[in-house]
Motif scaffolding. Structure first.
Motif, mmCIF file in Angstrom:
data_model
loop_
_atom_site.group_PDB
_atom_site.id
_atom_site.type_symbol
_atom_site.label_atom_id
_atom_site.label_comp_id
_atom_site.label_asym_id
_atom_site.label_seq_id
_atom_site.Cartn_x
_atom_site.Cartn_y
_atom_site.Cartn_z
ATOM 1 N N GLU A 206 0.851 -1.184 0.000
ATOM 2 C CA GLU A 206 0.000 0.000 0.000
ATOM 3 C C GLU A 206 0.894 1.244 0.000
ATOM 4 O OE1 GLU A 206 -3.318 2.353 2.770
ATOM 5 O OE2 GLU A 206 -2.565 0.378 3.373
ATOM 6 N N ILE A 207 0.686 2.115 -0.970
ATOM 7 C CA ILE A 207 1.513 3.311 -1.111
ATOM 8 C C ILE A 207 0.667 4.548 -0.830
ATOM 9 C CG2 ILE A 207 3.148 4.548 -2.570
ATOM 10 C CD1 ILE A 207 3.830 1.563 -2.080
ATOM 11 N N VAL A 208 1.155 5.407 0.082
ATOM 12 C CA VAL A 208 0.467 6.650 0.412
ATOM 13 C C VAL A 208 1.390 7.808 0.019
ATOM 14 C CG1 VAL A 208 -0.599 8.050 2.199
ATOM 15 C CG2 VAL A 208 -0.699 5.543 2.345
ATOM 16 N N LEU A 209 0.955 8.604 -0.935
ATOM 17 C CA LEU A 209 1.732 9.756 -1.374
ATOM 18 C C LEU A 209 1.393 10.943 -0.475
ATOM 19 C CD1 LEU A 209 3.746 10.872 -3.429
ATOM 20 C CD2 LEU A 209 1.816 11.456 -4.909
ATOM 21 N N CYS A 210 2.384 11.454 0.235
ATOM 22 C CA CYS A 210 2.163 12.503 1.239
ATOM 23 C C CYS A 210 2.520 13.872 0.674
ATOM 24 C CB CYS A 210 3.007 12.210 2.480
ATOM 25 S SG CYS A 210 2.696 10.599 3.222
ATOM 26 N N ASN A 211 1.671 14.398 -0.176
ATOM 27 C CA ASN A 211 1.906 15.740 -0.708
ATOM 28 C C ASN A 211 1.615 16.786 0.354
ATOM 29 O OD1 ASN A 211 2.654 15.059 -3.345
ATOM 30 N ND2 ASN A 211 0.524 14.908 -4.007
ATOM 31 N N VAL B 186 3.569 1.994 2.826
ATOM 32 C CA VAL B 186 4.680 2.907 2.550
ATOM 33 C C VAL B 186 4.162 4.336 2.426
ATOM 34 C CG1 VAL B 186 6.632 3.415 1.044
ATOM 35 C CG2 VAL B 186 5.810 1.052 1.260
ATOM 36 N N ALA B 187 4.756 5.246 3.190
ATOM 37 C CA ALA B 187 4.485 6.676 3.046
ATOM 38 C C ALA B 187 5.608 7.289 2.236
ATOM 39 C CB ALA B 187 4.389 7.343 4.412
ATOM 40 N N VAL B 188 5.277 8.006 1.164
ATOM 41 C CA VAL B 188 6.280 8.651 0.314
ATOM 42 C C VAL B 188 6.117 10.165 0.425
ATOM 43 C CG1 VAL B 188 7.172 8.941 -2.023
ATOM 44 C CG2 VAL B 188 6.299 6.710 -1.285
ATOM 45 N N VAL B 189 7.158 10.836 0.885
ATOM 46 C CA VAL B 189 7.175 12.296 1.014
ATOM 47 C C VAL B 189 7.946 12.852 -0.191
ATOM 48 C CG1 VAL B 189 7.882 14.258 2.425
ATOM 49 C CG2 VAL B 189 7.157 12.106 3.526
ATOM 50 N N PRO B 190 7.279 13.585 -1.089
ATOM 51 C CA PRO B 190 7.949 14.055 -2.308
ATOM 52 C C PRO B 190 9.110 15.008 -2.071
ATOM 53 C CG PRO B 190 5.574 14.114 -2.591
ATOM 54 C CD PRO B 190 5.829 13.852 -1.134
ATOM 55 N N ASP C 187 0.833 4.837 10.803
ATOM 56 C CA ASP C 187 0.864 3.367 10.769
ATOM 57 C C ASP C 187 1.702 2.840 9.608
ATOM 58 O OD1 ASP C 187 -0.929 4.308 8.860
ATOM 59 O OD2 ASP C 187 -2.336 2.633 9.102
ATOM 60 N N ALA C 188 2.601 3.676 9.064
ATOM 61 C CA ALA C 188 3.451 3.233 7.961
ATOM 62 C C ALA C 188 4.518 2.257 8.453
ATOM 63 C CB ALA C 188 4.116 4.435 7.298
#
Length: 418
Positions: A28-33, A402-406, A285-286
């Motif tokens: 599960e991918i969460v894009l953290c804009n 997964v949390a992705v911070v751009p 919860d990442a």
């Protein structure tokens, strides 16, 4: 094998391209804009309008009347400000006041950062400025003039070339900062064009605040009652900085808001917007947090400040992407210059936190000396995303969140983000 792909910005001032991050399809991918990620960029007309309708100040063309020498101060390449898009409008105002190009010079507010090259200046200012105006580095060790003491007790010495001018204009940006809450405003003076002794005193204000238990007054997003903000606001007044221009940037590093006028008015108007603009929602919860670094790509260590707190609740892996073609910034106050030679306030990031199960640093331009400063025990340094993914797949063979911070260099965690 099928995968999920996330795209993040890469290499500001160079390719200004994109980096593709592929993940297993089952994750599960969460894009953290940040909230202002997609804010539209400004037009030339927008920039001109802000400069010709300043806050709490007469128009620049009026301020420039009868002036003899002009300094245009601009922030260095560690900041995303696209000075080349702003300067033509500043020059139009100066020309309208009868100011000749012969009395205008540009000063780069490097603070304690390393000296810039022609290529650095050209990226910030454009070829036309380089062809027609003198452009100088600030020297933190020499040629600084004492101008007075701030209310915080900092004895302020600043660039003598600037102090020899009777009109002072500065161009920068307001983005989150690890000590002052937000940069911008008078920070272009202190530390931007101040002496090493003044800058040391300025930085010690943060250490003092933390020692006194006033943690909430310093750090990303904390600008109210911040002693460093008070210090650089005083500094701008002591040098008589006449006109300040500050921008906010979107997820592509484009200017998306601009303010001009007196340094203090500009700063607080810009920060009023920045508080929500750069705010980012956490993913507590990442299992994995991936922090890309872009706008301040040569200060990638800042990205830890958003990645580490995200993992506090559950624990997990932190990936920091630091990809800047010329490597990380030289910092004379905070950096390392050998096993026996350190900056005055050198303080390595060498702590081990129980909730960080693994720290992986993706750095194609790895310099062994960088690890003096970014010295987290057992950190794994790699040069490609494939190497990162191999480690993550091994540790999370089935599922992971997964949390992705751009861009961890300008995003910060805040309750302001809905």
């Amino acid at each position: 094998m099928k995968s999920k792909r996330v795209t993040v910005p890469s290499r500001i001032w160079y390719e200004q391209g994109e980096r593709h991050l592929d993940f297993p399809e089952s994750w599960e991918i969460v894009l953290c804009n940040m909230r202002g990620h997609q804010s539209p960029g400004l037009s030339s007309a927008d920039i001109k309008s802000a400069i010709t309708n300043p806050l709490d100040a007469p128009p620049l063309r009026e301020l420039a009347q009868g002036k003899n020498e002009v300094a245009i101060i601009f922030d260095d390449i560690s900041r995303p400000t696209r000075v080349a898009e702003i300067v033509p409008h500043v020059l139009d105002e100066l020309h309208a006041a009868g100011i000749s190009d012969k009395v205008i010079r540009f000063i780069c507010a490097t603070g304690c950062h390393g000296a810039h090259t022609y290529q650095d200046f050209q990226k910030k200012l454009g070829a036309r400025i380089m062809d027609n105006f003198p452009v100088y580095n600030h020297n933190v060790y020499e040629n600084c003039t004492y101008v007075g003491e701030t209310t915080q007790g900092t004895k302020l010495c600043v660039n003598s070339e600037v102090m020899g001018c009777d009109l002072k204009v500065a161009i920068g940006s307001v983005v989150p900062h690890p000590q002052t809450g937000f940069g911008g405003g008078g920070k272009i003076v202190l530390p931007g064009i101040a002496s090493i002794d003044s800058i040391e005193a300025f930085h010690r204000l943060e250490l003092k605040a933390r020692e006194e238990g006033k943690w909430g007054t310093v750090g990303p997003g904390n600008y109210v009652d911040n002693p460093m903000v008070k210090d650089f606001t005083d500094a701008a007044k002591l040098v008589a900085l006449d006109f300040k221009i500050d921008t906010l940037v979107n997820g592509k590093g484009e200017p998306c808001a601009i303010f001009a006028g007196t340094p203090e008015a500009v700063y607080y108007r810009a920060v009023g917007l920045a508080v929500t603009h750069y705010a980012t929602k956490s993913v507590p919860d990442a299992d994995i947090v991936v922090v890309n670094t872009y706008a301040k790509g040569n200060e990638a260590i800042v990205g830890l400040l958003i990645g580490i707190p995200m993992l506090m609740a559950k624990g997990g892996h932190l990936v920091l992407i630091m990809d800047y073609p010329t490597g990380q910034v030289v910092h004379y106050l905070l950096g390392s210059f050998g096993t026996r030679a350190r900056g005055r306030l050198f303080s390595p990031v060498n702590f081990k936190l129980p909730w960080l199960k693994k720290v992986i640093i993706l750095c194609p331009q790895f310099e062994r000396a960088t690890a003096d400063w970014l010295a987290i025990p057992d950190a794994i340094w790699v040069k490609t995303w494939d190497e990162v993914l191999e480690i993550l797949r091994r540790d999370f063979p089935d599922k992971a969140k997964v949390a992705v911070v751009p861009d961890g260099t300008i995003q910060y965690l805040s309750s302001q983000q809905p």
